[in-house]
Structures are given as C-alpha cells and as structure tokens.
Design a protein around this motif. Structure first.
Motif, PDB file in Angstrom:
ATOM      1  N   ALA A 203       0.837  -1.208   0.000  1.00  0.00           N
ATOM      2  CA  ALA A 203       0.000   0.000   0.000  1.00  0.00           C
ATOM      3  C   ALA A 203       0.869   1.255   0.000  1.00  0.00           C
ATOM      4  CB  ALA A 203      -0.917  -0.004   1.224  1.00  0.00           C
ATOM      5  N   TYR A 204       1.974   1.200   0.718  1.00  0.00           N
ATOM      6  CA  TYR A 204       2.908   2.341   0.753  1.00  0.00           C
ATOM      7  C   TYR A 204       3.463   2.619  -0.651  1.00  0.00           C
ATOM      8  CZ  TYR A 204       7.371   4.782   1.457  1.00  0.00           C
ATOM      9  OH  TYR A 204       8.446   5.653   1.368  1.00  0.00           O
ATOM     10  N   LEU A 205       3.891   1.574  -1.323  1.00  0.00           N
ATOM     11  CA  LEU A 205       4.461   1.748  -2.663  1.00  0.00           C
ATOM     12  C   LEU A 205       3.392   2.256  -3.643  1.00  0.00           C
ATOM     13  CD1 LEU A 205       6.820  -1.361  -2.925  1.00  0.00           C
ATOM     14  CD2 LEU A 205       7.452   0.998  -2.426  1.00  0.00           C
ATOM     15  N   LYS A 206       2.198   1.700  -3.515  1.00  0.00           N
ATOM     16  CA  LYS A 206       1.098   2.112  -4.392  1.00  0.00           C
ATOM     17  C   LYS A 206       0.762   3.597  -4.163  1.00  0.00           C
ATOM     18  CE  LYS A 206      -3.553   0.703  -5.649  1.00  0.00           C
ATOM     19  NZ  LYS A 206      -4.778   0.177  -5.110  1.00  0.00           N
ATOM     20  N   HIS A 207       0.736   3.985  -2.889  1.00  0.00           N
ATOM     21  CA  HIS A 207       0.425   5.374  -2.553  1.00  0.00           C
ATOM     22  C   HIS A 207       1.536   6.310  -3.047  1.00  0.00           C
ATOM     23  CE1 HIS A 207      -1.577   8.606  -0.560  1.00  0.00           C
ATOM     24  NE2 HIS A 207      -0.593   8.839   0.282  1.00  0.00           N
ATOM     25  N   THR A 208       2.784   5.856  -2.964  1.00  0.00           N
ATOM     26  CA  THR A 208       3.909   6.666  -3.445  1.00  0.00           C
ATOM     27  C   THR A 208       3.766   6.891  -4.955  1.00  0.00           C
ATOM     28  OG1 THR A 208       5.332   5.776  -1.722  1.00  0.00           O
ATOM     29  CG2 THR A 208       6.431   6.817  -3.593  1.00  0.00           C
ATOM     30  N   SER A 209       3.423   5.824  -5.661  1.00  0.00           N
ATOM     31  CA  SER A 209       3.248   5.933  -7.108  1.00  0.00           C
ATOM     32  C   SER A 209       2.092   6.904  -7.438  1.00  0.00           C
ATOM     33  CB  SER A 209       2.955   4.537  -7.671  1.00  0.00           C
ATOM     34  OG  SER A 209       2.715   4.621  -9.032  1.00  0.00           O
ATOM     35  N   ALA A 210       0.994   6.780  -6.704  1.00  0.00           N
ATOM     36  CA  ALA A 210      -0.171   7.653  -6.942  1.00  0.00           C
ATOM     37  C   ALA A 210       0.182   9.117  -6.648  1.00  0.00           C
ATOM     38  CB  ALA A 210      -1.339   7.201  -6.077  1.00  0.00           C
ATOM     39  N   ASN A 211       0.899   9.351  -5.535  1.00  0.00           N
ATOM     40  CA  ASN A 211       1.272  10.727  -5.178  1.00  0.00           C
ATOM     41  C   ASN A 211       2.276  11.317  -6.160  1.00  0.00           C
ATOM     42  OD1 ASN A 211      -0.432  10.808  -3.039  1.00  0.00           O
ATOM     43  ND2 ASN A 211       1.114  11.262  -1.492  1.00  0.00           N
ATOM     44  N   LEU A 212       3.196  10.486  -6.628  1.00  0.00           N
ATOM     45  CA  LEU A 212       4.182  10.947  -7.617  1.00  0.00           C
ATOM     46  C   LEU A 212       3.452  11.484  -8.850  1.00  0.00           C
ATOM     47  CD1 LEU A 212       7.277  10.948  -8.496  1.00  0.00           C
ATOM     48  CD2 LEU A 212       6.792   8.770  -9.586  1.00  0.00           C
ATOM     49  N   HIS A 213       2.491  10.721  -9.325  1.00  0.00           N
ATOM     50  CA  HIS A 213       1.758  11.147 -10.516  1.00  0.00           C
ATOM     51  C   HIS A 213       0.847  12.336 -10.227  1.00  0.00           C
ATOM     52  CE1 HIS A 213       2.889   7.018 -11.938  1.00  0.00           C
ATOM     53  NE2 HIS A 213       3.372   7.827 -12.837  1.00  0.00           N
ATOM     54  N   PHE A 214       0.247  12.340  -9.053  1.00  0.00           N
ATOM     55  CA  PHE A 214      -0.652  13.448  -8.697  1.00  0.00           C
ATOM     56  C   PHE A 214       0.113  14.779  -8.643  1.00  0.00           C
ATOM     57  CE2 PHE A 214      -2.361  16.271  -5.404  1.00  0.00           C
ATOM     58  CZ  PHE A 214      -3.613  16.529  -5.943  1.00  0.00           C
ATOM     59  N   PHE A 215       1.187  14.820  -7.866  1.00  0.00           N
ATOM     60  CA  PHE A 215       1.914  16.083  -7.698  1.00  0.00           C
ATOM     61  C   PHE A 215       2.624  16.500  -8.987  1.00  0.00           C
ATOM     62  CE2 PHE A 215       1.565  15.016  -3.116  1.00  0.00           C
ATOM     63  CZ  PHE A 215       0.959  16.194  -2.703  1.00  0.00           C
ATOM     64  N   ASP A 216       3.111  15.510  -9.716  1.00  0.00           N
ATOM     65  CA  ASP A 216       3.788  15.857 -10.973  1.00  0.00           C
ATOM     66  C   ASP A 216       2.787  16.401 -11.987  1.00  0.00           C
ATOM     67  OD1 ASP A 216       6.099  15.991 -12.662  1.00  0.00           O
ATOM     68  OD2 ASP A 216       5.260  14.300 -13.764  1.00  0.00           O
ATOM     69  N   SER A 217       1.626  15.780 -12.065  1.00  0.00           N
ATOM     70  CA  SER A 217       0.594  16.260 -13.004  1.00  0.00           C
ATOM     71  C   SER A 217       0.101  17.649 -12.607  1.00  0.00           C
ATOM     72  CB  SER A 217      -0.589  15.289 -13.034  1.00  0.00           C
ATOM     73  OG  SER A 217      -0.163  14.020 -13.421  1.00  0.00           O
ATOM     74  N   LEU A 218      -0.073  17.848 -11.309  1.00  0.00           N
ATOM     75  CA  LEU A 218      -0.522  19.148 -10.801  1.00  0.00           C
ATOM     76  C   LEU A 218       0.501  20.233 -11.148  1.00  0.00           C
ATOM     77  CD1 LEU A 218      -2.840  20.376  -9.145  1.00  0.00           C
ATOM     78  CD2 LEU A 218      -1.552  19.856  -7.070  1.00  0.00           C
ATOM     79  N   ALA A 219       1.773  19.937 -10.897  1.00  0.00           N
ATOM     80  CA  ALA A 219       2.846  20.903 -11.183  1.00  0.00           C
ATOM     81  C   ALA A 219       2.928  21.183 -12.680  1.00  0.00           C
ATOM     82  CB  ALA A 219       4.177  20.378 -10.664  1.00  0.00           C
ATOM     83  N   THR A 220       2.802  20.146 -13.478  1.00  0.00           N
ATOM     84  CA  THR A 220       2.874  20.318 -14.935  1.00  0.00           C
ATOM     85  C   THR A 220       1.721  21.196 -15.423  1.00  0.00           C
ATOM     86  OG1 THR A 220       3.863  18.120 -15.116  1.00  0.00           O
ATOM     87  CG2 THR A 220       3.026  19.091 -17.143  1.00  0.00           C
ATOM     88  N   ALA A 221       0.552  20.985 -14.826  1.00  0.00           N
ATOM     89  CA  ALA A 221      -0.616  21.785 -15.216  1.00  0.00           C
ATOM     90  C   ALA A 221      -0.444  23.251 -14.804  1.00  0.00           C
ATOM     91  CB  ALA A 221      -1.868  21.204 -14.570  1.00  0.00           C
ATOM     92  N   ILE A 222       0.116  23.469 -13.613  1.00  0.00           N
ATOM     93  CA  ILE A 222       0.270  24.848 -13.122  1.00  0.00           C
ATOM     94  C   ILE A 222       1.374  25.587 -13.891  1.00  0.00           C
ATOM     95  CG2 ILE A 222       0.916  26.276 -11.124  1.00  0.00           C
ATOM     96  CD1 ILE A 222      -0.284  24.055  -9.321  1.00  0.00           C
TER      97      ILE A 222
END
Ligand SMILES: [Zn+2]
Length: 318
Positions: A203-222
């Motif tokens: 679950a930790y690894l899965k959450h890390t992967s999800a957060n990596l994509h979330f924050f990276d996508s958010l930053a890319t959009a901004i």
C-alpha cells in the motif's frame, strides 16, 4: 470568470492533457532529488544489530541523496560511540549530502524563536565539522514536521535568521506519508503478521506511485512544463526494506534521480510561499495564492484514509 471549483477542474483537465502530451514528448526531462529526514535512526540501528541498513542499500544502489540530521538521535540509545560512527558513515559517504534538521526535532510553532535557534545551532555541532573536514558543503536546513511557523511574523523572523546563518530552506514537492506506513509496518512485524506487513508495504508503494503522478501532473498543469521535484521520506524500516521498490516506481515513471543542488537552481524554488500556518504539506500547495484553490487541490489528493484510521487507532491504544 471562473469559480474556484471550475478553475480546479480546468487544472485537472490540464493535468490530464499535459501529462499525456508530456509523457510522449519530454520523458527524459523528468527529474527528482531524494531527501531523507530524521537521520540517523539509532533505534532501528540497534534493532538491526548495528547494521546501517538504509545507508548500505543507498550506497549499493549508487544513488545520490540528501539527508537531514537530528544529531540528538546519537543520544537516544545507550550506544553513543556506535551511533556517532553511524552518523560519521552517513555524512562521509560520497553519495550523501548532509543538511540540518535541528538537534531534537521540535515543532517551531510550539517553541520560542530563541529556543528554536539554539536547537538549530546545537544540531549542527558535529555535522558541520565533519562536512568541513571532507570538503562538503553544509547549507541545507529543513524544519521538523515542515512546520515553518504558526503565522507570518513567526515565519519571517526565522527565515531572516536562517538567511543570516547562510542556511537554505529545503522544501519538498512530493511525499507519501512513509512515517505512517512505517508505524503500521513495524506494528505488523512485531505482531508476527507477515501477511499484513506485506500488504502495508504494498500500500505504501502504491500510494507513493499515486502521489508521484498526482503532484507531478498538478505541477505540470500549473507551470506548463516538467518541474524538477524533491521527494521527502524518512530513515526508517519500511524504506530500508523497500527502497528498491521506490526506485522502481521512479524508474517506471521515467524519473531521473539527481542532486538536490541541481533541483534547487530551478526558478520554481525561488517562489514565495503563500501559506502562513504550521501544517507540513507540499510546496506545490504553498506556492498557490488562493486558499480555496489550495484546499480544493488538497481534496483531490490520492487518499489512504483507512491506513490513517488504523494508525490513529493504534496510537490511541498505546
Ligand atoms: Zn523530521
């Protein structure tokens, strides 16, 4: 004119669009620096029979990391000279850059300025000397709990002082609550429940992967480009056991691991924070001016509530 909600929707749409486009056009430009807080974990060191598990792993994997040290941890157990050696081994490793994380990890919001300043000075006593002897720079500072102060005045006072002391405040853009997963993981192992421990780690690894994509996508959009990220995690057992899994996630997402110095040169990190409270969240949120928009972005973050519920239950039973 957009409402905040529709503006967020715009950002999310942009996230999806730009992430898709960038995933074809700019893969090689995805970069990330790894930072590890609360080093050295002397209690875990004792548990591991004085084997510096995470350090050995990082060394064997050949990646560069920046560590944030609490020198007070040397005195957490009865093995001061072993613990001192552990600190020495971390700081002198060629792949490691060292920073100050205070002596005893106080929350800045909860203490007076002078007490906090003394804690920072005390926290540098050994490390600064070791870095000097080894011709390494020693300039980064990270606040415990990423608590920069309870209001703008408290934040301003310490920021001014840190600048005078030639410290550079170190932000982070991505984290994945490793401290919480680590607590559950250790609890599982202590109970002899290896199946649950495996599930917690997954679950930790899965959450890390999800957060990596979330924050990276958010930053890319901004920012309409790939920004270099700073990943925050801690010196703990779950990372010592699953660091290779973290690296695999970065690799699969085409992130190159680079030095913190390089990341910090990006203009993104010269921005002003617009958040004047003590919560320890990502700088991607702090750079957002609108409180409401920040809140909406946070609400879109991948959630792991069931794990936090389990964590709080355990803490209460303690
Ligand atoms: Zn910390």
């Amino acid at each position: 004119m957009f409402t905040n909600f529709s503006f967020l929707k715009q950002i999310v749409i942009l996230c999806l669009l730009t992430f898709h486009v960038f995933s074809f056009s700019a893969l090689a430009q995805k970069r990330l620096a790894i930072t590890i807080d609360d080093v050295p974990n002397t209690r875990q060191f004792e548990e591991d029979g004085f084997k510096p598990s995470l350090l050995q792993l990082i060394d064997s994997l050949g990646i560069e990391v920046t560590i944030f040290i609490n020198e007070g941890k040397i005195y957490d157990t009865d093995f001061e000279s072993d613990n001192f050696q552990l600190l020495y081994d971390w700081v002198s490793n060629k792949r490691v850059r060292a920073g100050n994380h205070t002596f005893s990890h106080p929350r800045y919001s909860a203490v007076e300025l002078e007490a906090f300043q003394s804690n920072i000075i005390k926290g540098a006593a050994i490390t600064a000397e070791l870095c000097k002897k080894q011709d390494k720079t020693y300039q980064y500072f990270r606040f415990p709990y990423n608590d920069l102060g309870k209001d703008s005045l408290q934040q301003l006072r310490i920021a001014k002082w840190l600048k005078e002391q030639n410290y550079l405040l170190t932000p982070f853009t991505i984290e994945s609550s490793d401290w919480m997963f680590n607590y559950l993981y250790i609890n599982d192992l202590k109970n002899g429940d290896t199946l649950s421990a495996k599930q917690t780690a997954a679950a930790y690894l899965k959450h890390t992967s999800a957060n990596l994509h979330f924050f990276d996508s958010l930053a890319t959009a901004i920012y309409q480009r790939d920004i270099p990220h700073i990943f925050l995690c801690h010196d703990n057992k779950i990372n010592a056991d699953f660091f290779s899994g973290l690296l695999e996630i970065f690799k699969q997402s085409e992130f190159e691991i680079i030095d913190l110095d390089v990341v910090m040169q990006d203009e993104i990190f010269k921005q002003q924070s617009h958040y004047y409270g003590g919560a320890g969240f990502s700088w991607i949120y702090r750079w957002v001016e609108s409180h409401d928009l920040r809140k909406e972005m946070m609400q879109a973050e991948p959630e792991v509530q069931s794990y936090f519920d389990r964590y709080h239950d355990l803490i209460q039973k303690k």
